[in-house]
Design an enzyme around this catalytic site. Structure first.
Site, PDB file in Angstrom:
ATOM      1  N   ASP A 300      16.725  -0.080 -14.944  1.00  0.00           N
ATOM      2  CA  ASP A 300      15.670  -0.944 -15.469  1.00  0.00           C
ATOM      3  C   ASP A 300      16.247  -1.916 -16.499  1.00  0.00           C
ATOM      4  O   ASP A 300      17.224  -1.624 -17.182  1.00  0.00           O
ATOM      5  CB  ASP A 300      14.590  -0.075 -16.109  1.00  0.00           C
ATOM      6  CG  ASP A 300      13.346  -0.849 -16.488  1.00  0.00           C
ATOM      7  OD1 ASP A 300      12.746  -1.467 -15.584  1.00  0.00           O
ATOM      8  OD2 ASP A 300      12.970  -0.838 -17.675  1.00  0.00           O
ATOM      9  N   GLU A 343      17.623  -4.006 -11.863  1.00  0.00           N
ATOM     10  CA  GLU A 343      16.486  -4.928 -11.993  1.00  0.00           C
ATOM     11  C   GLU A 343      16.810  -5.949 -13.085  1.00  0.00           C
ATOM     12  O   GLU A 343      16.855  -5.617 -14.264  1.00  0.00           O
ATOM     13  CB  GLU A 343      15.211  -4.146 -12.339  1.00  0.00           C
ATOM     14  CG  GLU A 343      13.988  -5.013 -12.558  1.00  0.00           C
ATOM     15  CD  GLU A 343      13.697  -5.282 -14.030  1.00  0.00           C
ATOM     16  OE1 GLU A 343      13.232  -6.398 -14.360  1.00  0.00           O
ATOM     17  OE2 GLU A 343      13.929  -4.389 -14.860  1.00  0.00           O
TER      18      GLU A 343
END
Length: 564
Positions: A300, A343
């Site tokens: 993330d 991401e």
């Protein structure tokens, strides 16, 4: 009982609906198994299913209220819904993921999250860490997710089906200090009667000027803008994203275990000699790999952490997985190395410097934006084939829906599924896109919550699901779809071929056949060769350099099992 409470109760009861639509008949499955199949390596042909575990399937209701977590009795936007690791195992055993052709299961972070709720949206809902992005303790499972035994069973069940398991991980930030966690681990920073807090007065119960906050993560660990802490910076690497504490992963100074973890009785965290913040996080996360055989991470907020940290995480994870495979030779899928996807907001299909910083793939934010091309995808396919064709080991994951952006138009999922599952590169299926899962409530201050609604087990679009299954299984057998040279054979009815020179794999796809038509094979298949349509199970033979097809929306041609 109020209407919204009745709706919530109905949704909970609906979670008991478990029967998926029937799979392909046995004779059809046998034909598929015998058909020409060149799946390629996982790295060359990833088909990743992303599931928000809490919103998927409740396999063990006894863990639903761990740490005293409760429903809010309203729209249940940010509460725990009950989905867990046992639920994933149940669906693995049913064949849910295998029927979709999935070869990797990306699950939300299962390690322990903050225990209570924080204010969600514009003071609109109680926001628990059901999504796994508010970490409290990286070394133990969150009890809402399940037990170590349930995690082990889930991973082993997935591996037995050739499905990898990917953890969502965050090293940019831990979670907020919520009232419930503070009452248990750091009560000094609370004013009396904090258990009476509401969405409107929540923060009035926290003494933000109290230097006892130093016993939380501490100045050496995070930037937090609290007494004794460093403030967050103004650049991507040092800012406090959404006001969350920002880990000081760039610091090389050794640190001791934070005070709150020292007093936490169920942690597995211990002091690590001469280890900076980054080293602790890497150790904690790779311990899951070494203990359970986790095959990869989805990282993330890559933009907000220095590339050196991601490289270190990858190196140590590669070692950890190799160690696990050496100790569990009968449980591993293969000897492929640890795999990591990141991401980075706005990243497209291109190769970037991040592929040299530990990442095997990045999430592709562009594909979702090209929805206008899905019904007639030739330009899209040409563009993506120029990026991926003939480039083994390099990929990104395209998707049509995301928990961080939006759900793709539920009325256009047929075309979207076709476009995605036949696209060059890697693909990611978001849970419920295969069943037309409807969006949930959309808070004004946090509309992305609408993308994380409960899986619609009781209202599945079964025709759409069968469509996804046929596409997914076809893709799983053919690396040419991901890596092959793209050749448009004709415009109307639209037909194309993909040919992978390295493996010899080749397929032919035709779409929108509103009437019977002949489609040239363009030298992809030989005269007289027998072909199998993976969509209908029909057989075809190449005659006069073409195949003669009936009217149907999708044709997926591969060599028949007895092709000659």
């Amino acid at each position: 009982m109020r209407l919204h409470a009745l709706i919530a109760l109905a949704a909970a009861l609906c979670g008991a609906c478990t029967a998926p639509p029937p799979a392909a008949p046995a004779d059809s499955r046998a034909a598929l198994a015998a058909a020409a199949s060149v799946p390629g390596s996982f790295a060359d042909n990833p088909i990743v299913y992303f599931v928000v575990t809490d919103r998927f399937y409740n396999g063990n209701p006894s863990n639903d209220h761990s740490y005293g977590r409760q429903k809010d009795g309203q729209q249940e936007i940010g509460t725990f819904h009950g989905g867990d690791l046992a639920g994933l195992t149940a669906k693995l055993k049913e064949g849910w993921f295998k029927e979709l052709g999935v070869n990797a299961l990306w699950i939300t972070a299962p390690y322990e999250q903050i225990r209570g709720w924080v204010v969600g949206g514009d003071k609109e809902f109680k926001h628990y860490a059901y999504h796994g992005y508010y970490a409290l303790d990286y070394t133990v499972l969150d009890k809402n997710m399940g037990t170590p035994q349930e995690l082990r069973e889930m991973v082993d069940t997935a591996h037995a089906q050739g499905i990898r398991v990917l953890f969502d991980v965050v090293i940019n930030h831990p979670g907020y200090l919520d009232l419930q966690t503070a009452r248990e681990l750091l009560p000094q920073v609370l004013w009396p009667d904090s258990e009476k807090a509401t969405l409107r007065d929540y923060h009035s119960y926290i003494d933000y000027n109290n230097f006892a906050f130093g016993q939380w993560w501490g100045r050496e660990w995070v930037r937090a803008g609290l007494p004794g802490y460093i403030d967050g910076g103004r650049d991507d690497r040092t800012m406090q994203l959404a006001h969350l504490p920002d880990f000081r992963t760039e610091s090389k100074a050794p640190v001791r275990l934070p005070e709150f973890l020292r007093r936490k009785t169920d942690t597995r965290a211990t002091d690590l000699p001469d280890t900076p913040v980054r080293g602790y996080l890497v150790k904690w996360l790779t311990d899951w790999v070494r203990e359970y055989g986790i095959d990869g991470f989805r990282a993330d907020t890559v933009k907000h952490v220095e590339p050196e940290a991601w490289s270190e995480l990858k190196r140590e994870a590669v070692k950890a997985l190799a160690d696990w495979k050496a100790r569990h030779p009968t449980k591993k899928i293969d000897d492929a190395p640890f795999w990591m996807v990141g991401e980075y907001w706005g990243h497209g299909p291109q190769r970037s410097h991040l592929h040299d910083a530990g990442f095997d793939a990045m999430l592709d934010f562009d594909f979702q934006k090209r929805g206008a091309q899905y019904a007639r995808p030739e330009a899209l396919y040409q563009a993506y084939a120029r990026v991926y064709a003939g480039r083994p080991g390099f990929t990104n994951l395209a998707y049509i829906s995301s928990h961080d952006t939006e759900l793709f138009d539920r009325g256009r999922l047929w075309d979207a599924a076709t476009a995605l599952m036949l696209a060059p590169g890697g693909v990611q299926i978001y849970y419920g896109d295969e069943t037309a899962r409807p969006a949930g409530p959309s808070p004004r201050g946090d509309p992305q919550q609408a993308t994380r609604s409960p899986m619609n087990w009781c209202s599945m679009d079964t025709a759409l699901l069968q469509h996804w299954r046929k596409l997914g299984q076809f893709r799983s057998r053919h690396v040419a779809l991901a890596r092959g040279e793209h050749r448009m054979l004709q415009d109307e009815p639209y037909a194309f071929a993909r040919v992978d020179a390295a493996s010899g794999d080749r397929v032919l796809v035709a779409l929108r056949l509103t009437k019977p038509a002949s489609v040239p094979v363009g030298g992809v298949f030989a005269e007289g060769e027998h072909l199998h349509d993976a969509y209908t199970g029909q057989r075809h033979v190449v005659r006069d350099g073409a195949v003669h097809l009936p009217a149907q929306p999708v044709v997926l041609l591969e060599r028949a099992p007895d092709a000659r």
